[in-house]
Design a protein around this motif. Structure first.
Motif, mmCIF file in Angstrom:
data_model
loop_
_atom_site.group_PDB
_atom_site.id
_atom_site.type_symbol
_atom_site.label_atom_id
_atom_site.label_comp_id
_atom_site.label_asym_id
_atom_site.label_seq_id
_atom_site.Cartn_x
_atom_site.Cartn_y
_atom_site.Cartn_z
ATOM 1 N N ILE A 14 0.834 -1.205 0.000
ATOM 2 C CA ILE A 14 0.000 0.000 0.000
ATOM 3 C C ILE A 14 0.868 1.254 0.000
ATOM 4 C CG2 ILE A 14 -1.626 1.355 1.389
ATOM 5 C CD1 ILE A 14 -2.770 -1.380 2.359
ATOM 6 N N ILE A 15 1.885 1.270 0.853
ATOM 7 C CA ILE A 15 2.752 2.455 0.964
ATOM 8 C C ILE A 15 3.513 2.698 -0.337
ATOM 9 C CG2 ILE A 15 4.811 3.362 2.117
ATOM 10 C CD1 ILE A 15 3.781 2.021 4.693
ATOM 11 N N VAL A 16 4.089 1.648 -0.917
ATOM 12 C CA VAL A 16 4.834 1.815 -2.170
ATOM 13 C C VAL A 16 3.893 2.251 -3.289
ATOM 14 C CG1 VAL A 16 6.192 0.615 -3.928
ATOM 15 C CG2 VAL A 16 6.610 0.160 -1.510
ATOM 16 N N THR A 17 2.706 1.657 -3.349
ATOM 17 C CA THR A 17 1.729 2.016 -4.373
ATOM 18 C C THR A 17 1.336 3.477 -4.271
ATOM 19 O OG1 THR A 17 0.838 -0.235 -4.454
ATOM 20 C CG2 THR A 17 -0.581 1.522 -5.265
ATOM 21 N N GLN A 18 1.092 3.943 -3.051
ATOM 22 C CA GLN A 18 0.703 5.343 -2.864
ATOM 23 C C GLN A 18 1.848 6.293 -3.205
ATOM 24 O OE1 GLN A 18 -2.139 6.366 -2.634
ATOM 25 N NE2 GLN A 18 -2.481 8.080 -1.241
ATOM 26 N N CYS A 19 3.060 5.935 -2.831
ATOM 27 C CA CYS A 19 4.215 6.786 -3.149
ATOM 28 C C CYS A 19 4.394 6.922 -4.656
ATOM 29 C CB CYS A 19 5.482 6.207 -2.521
ATOM 30 S SG CYS A 19 5.566 6.379 -0.723
ATOM 31 N N MET A 62 -16.784 9.831 -10.043
ATOM 32 C CA MET A 62 -16.440 9.132 -8.817
ATOM 33 C C MET A 62 -17.570 8.232 -8.300
ATOM 34 S SD MET A 62 -13.653 8.827 -7.138
ATOM 35 C CE MET A 62 -12.673 10.297 -7.350
ATOM 36 N N LEU A 63 -18.786 8.765 -8.225
ATOM 37 C CA LEU A 63 -19.899 7.967 -7.697
ATOM 38 C C LEU A 63 -20.247 6.768 -8.585
ATOM 39 C CD1 LEU A 63 -22.378 10.565 -6.133
ATOM 40 C CD2 LEU A 63 -21.029 8.827 -4.956
ATOM 41 N N PRO A 64 -20.420 6.955 -9.903
ATOM 42 C CA PRO A 64 -20.699 5.772 -10.732
ATOM 43 C C PRO A 64 -19.599 4.722 -10.674
ATOM 44 C CG PRO A 64 -21.188 7.786 -11.944
ATOM 45 C CD PRO A 64 -20.492 8.195 -10.683
ATOM 46 N N LEU A 65 -18.335 5.158 -10.650
ATOM 47 C CA LEU A 65 -17.235 4.204 -10.609
ATOM 48 C C LEU A 65 -17.167 3.477 -9.269
ATOM 49 C CD1 LEU A 65 -14.465 6.215 -12.499
ATOM 50 C CD2 LEU A 65 -15.633 4.145 -13.276
ATOM 51 N N ALA A 66 -17.497 4.178 -8.185
ATOM 52 C CA ALA A 66 -17.548 3.510 -6.884
ATOM 53 C C ALA A 66 -18.638 2.440 -6.874
ATOM 54 C CB ALA A 66 -17.810 4.546 -5.788
ATOM 55 N N GLN A 120 -9.530 4.279 -9.685
ATOM 56 C CA GLN A 120 -8.812 3.814 -8.501
ATOM 57 C C GLN A 120 -9.290 4.528 -7.233
ATOM 58 O OE1 GLN A 120 -4.667 4.348 -9.473
ATOM 59 N NE2 GLN A 120 -4.603 2.487 -10.684
ATOM 60 N N GLY A 121 -9.435 5.843 -7.333
ATOM 61 C CA GLY A 121 -9.831 6.606 -6.149
ATOM 62 C C GLY A 121 -11.203 6.251 -5.634
ATOM 63 N N ALA A 122 -12.088 5.785 -6.531
ATOM 64 C CA ALA A 122 -13.453 5.459 -6.123
ATOM 65 C C ALA A 122 -13.510 4.292 -5.145
ATOM 66 C CB ALA A 122 -14.299 5.150 -7.361
ATOM 67 N N SER A 123 -12.508 3.412 -5.178
ATOM 68 C CA SER A 123 -12.557 2.224 -4.322
ATOM 69 C C SER A 123 -11.324 2.071 -3.436
ATOM 70 C CB SER A 123 -12.698 0.969 -5.193
ATOM 71 O OG SER A 123 -11.590 0.829 -6.067
ATOM 72 N N TRP A 124 -10.454 3.077 -3.404
ATOM 73 C CA TRP A 124 -9.184 2.958 -2.674
ATOM 74 C C TRP A 124 -9.404 2.668 -1.190
ATOM 75 C CZ3 TRP A 124 -4.260 1.958 -3.072
ATOM 76 C CH2 TRP A 124 -3.356 2.412 -2.126
ATOM 77 N N PHE A 125 -10.198 3.485 -0.525
ATOM 78 C CA PHE A 125 -10.392 3.309 0.917
ATOM 79 C C PHE A 125 -11.255 2.082 1.215
ATOM 80 C CE2 PHE A 125 -9.235 7.836 0.739
ATOM 81 C CZ PHE A 125 -8.199 7.832 1.649
ATOM 82 N N ALA A 126 -12.173 1.743 0.312
ATOM 83 C CA ALA A 126 -12.956 0.519 0.497
ATOM 84 C C ALA A 126 -12.061 -0.713 0.389
ATOM 85 C CB ALA A 126 -14.072 0.454 -0.537
ATOM 86 N N LEU A 127 -11.054 -0.647 -0.474
ATOM 87 C CA LEU A 127 -10.106 -1.749 -0.609
ATOM 88 C C LEU A 127 -9.242 -1.888 0.631
ATOM 89 C CD1 LEU A 127 -8.747 -3.888 -2.505
ATOM 90 C CD2 LEU A 127 -7.229 -2.055 -3.272
ATOM 91 N N LEU A 128 -8.834 -0.739 1.208
ATOM 92 C CA LEU A 128 -7.949 -0.756 2.364
ATOM 93 C C LEU A 128 -8.671 -1.048 3.676
ATOM 94 C CD1 LEU A 128 -5.952 0.371 0.308
ATOM 95 C CD2 LEU A 128 -5.343 2.146 1.953
ATOM 96 N N ARG A 192 -0.480 -6.352 -5.854
ATOM 97 C CA ARG A 192 -0.080 -7.095 -4.656
ATOM 98 C C ARG A 192 -0.951 -6.787 -3.443
ATOM 99 N NH1 ARG A 192 5.845 -5.889 -3.350
ATOM 100 N NH2 ARG A 192 5.336 -7.314 -1.646
ATOM 101 N N ILE A 193 -1.767 -5.751 -3.520
ATOM 102 C CA ILE A 193 -2.650 -5.423 -2.399
ATOM 103 C C ILE A 193 -3.806 -6.414 -2.390
ATOM 104 C CG2 ILE A 193 -4.136 -3.665 -1.367
ATOM 105 C CD1 ILE A 193 -2.489 -1.545 -2.827
ATOM 106 N N PRO A 194 -4.013 -7.138 -1.299
ATOM 107 C CA PRO A 194 -5.088 -8.147 -1.280
ATOM 108 C C PRO A 194 -6.470 -7.496 -1.226
ATOM 109 C CG PRO A 194 -4.071 -7.968 0.894
ATOM 110 C CD PRO A 194 -3.255 -7.102 -0.035
ATOM 111 N N GLU A 195 -7.407 -8.104 -1.932
ATOM 112 C CA GLU A 195 -8.804 -7.668 -1.865
ATOM 113 C C GLU A 195 -9.561 -8.686 -1.017
ATOM 114 O OE1 GLU A 195 -12.543 -6.329 -4.752
ATOM 115 O OE2 GLU A 195 -10.629 -6.976 -5.624
#
Length: 266
Positions: A14-19, A62-66, A120-128, A192-195
């Motif tokens: 997650i950290i490397v991906t965000q950087c 953002m909303l439709p993609l989420a 990506q942003g639409a589901s980033w926090f839901a993934l984490l 590599r980030i698990p879902e």
């Protein structure tokens, strides 16, 4: 459930991906895109229009993609979005190759970037959310922010030094090539980030998009929070870009000086 070792690996991914992702996101704020577009002969008014495209399109996407990320799988949508971001970066580099209208290529690149980053942003926090335990979220996101801000500052300082020595188009192409390499690498770190939830989506779910939106509006404090974010963004979101134009057109700063001052806004 993740084991402690798996969770540590997920945190690192997650950290490397965000950087890697924030390197390209900050190109709008640290002055690199402003300098590059100017080098292509684009006027300041046209650059301002180009910079307005990503937030404008994201507001509608953002909303439709989420919604569809929940239906079809968060990582599936996000990784497809990364392909669009890579394509957008290739197109923005192509604008400096003299193979067509630079303005048209820049518009295409920013549209691809905006759609991809919104996917990506639409589901980033839901993934984490299921990966990071509630008890350590504050500590983890603090570490995450400090890390990607530090990486972005170091990158900007290096670019500032490079542009101080050479401001040719070839130099800009090399710098954008480095960003492209980071964007390609981000696809593999993102994968590599698990879902942990709904890996195959919820295709059988019967709630429509508009029904889901109505449900969101009933969440306590949702409208007030969005109003707060809207006002903050309205009055402060464009400050780095406006200051960049002032440095270029009013103060007459060089590209390296614009990049150096752009570090303040990171």
């Amino acid at each position: 459930m993740l084991t402690e070792q798996q969770r540590t690996r997920a945190f690192n991914a997650i950290i490397v991906t965000q950087c890697l992702g924030m390197v390209i996101q900050f190109l709008f704020q640290n002055g690199l895109y402003l300098n590059y577009f100017t080098k292509l002969g684009i006027s300041s008014s046209s650059i301002a229009m180009l910079f307005a495209l990503p937030p404008l399109l994201s507001g509608f996407l953002m909303l439709p993609l989420a919604f569809y990320s929940d239906r079809w799988g968060k990582k599936r949508i996000a990784l497809a979005g990364q392909f669009l971001i890579i394509a957008g970066q290739v197109i923005v580099m192509a604008a400096g190759w003299g193979i067509g209208s630079a303005m048209l290529l820049l518009v295409l690149s920013l549209v691809a970037f905006c759609v991809g980053s919104s996917m990506q942003g639409a589901s980033w926090f839901a993934l984490l959310n299921p990966i990071i335990p509630p008890a350590m979220r504050g500590r983890f996101f603090g570490r995450l922010r400090v890390t990607f801000i530090s990486v972005s500052i170091v990158f900007t300082m290096v670019v500032t030094r490079v542009l101080k020595m050479n401001e040719s188009m070839a130099t800009f192409q090399i710098l954008l090539g480095v960003v492209l390499a980071a964007t390609v690498a981000r696809y593999f770190t993102y994968a590599r980030i698990p879902e942990l939830e709904n890996q195959n989506g919820e295709a059988a779910h019967t709630v429509s998009f508009f029904e889901a939106c109505k449900g969101e509006l009933k969440v306590p404090g949702y409208i007030q929070f969005n109003g707060y974010v809207f006002l903050i963004t309205l009055f402060s979101g464009g400050i780095p870009i406006v200051f960049g134009f002032m440095q270029k057109d009013v103060f007459g700063f060089s590209p390296s000086q614009i990049m150096l001052v752009g570090n303040i806004f990171l």
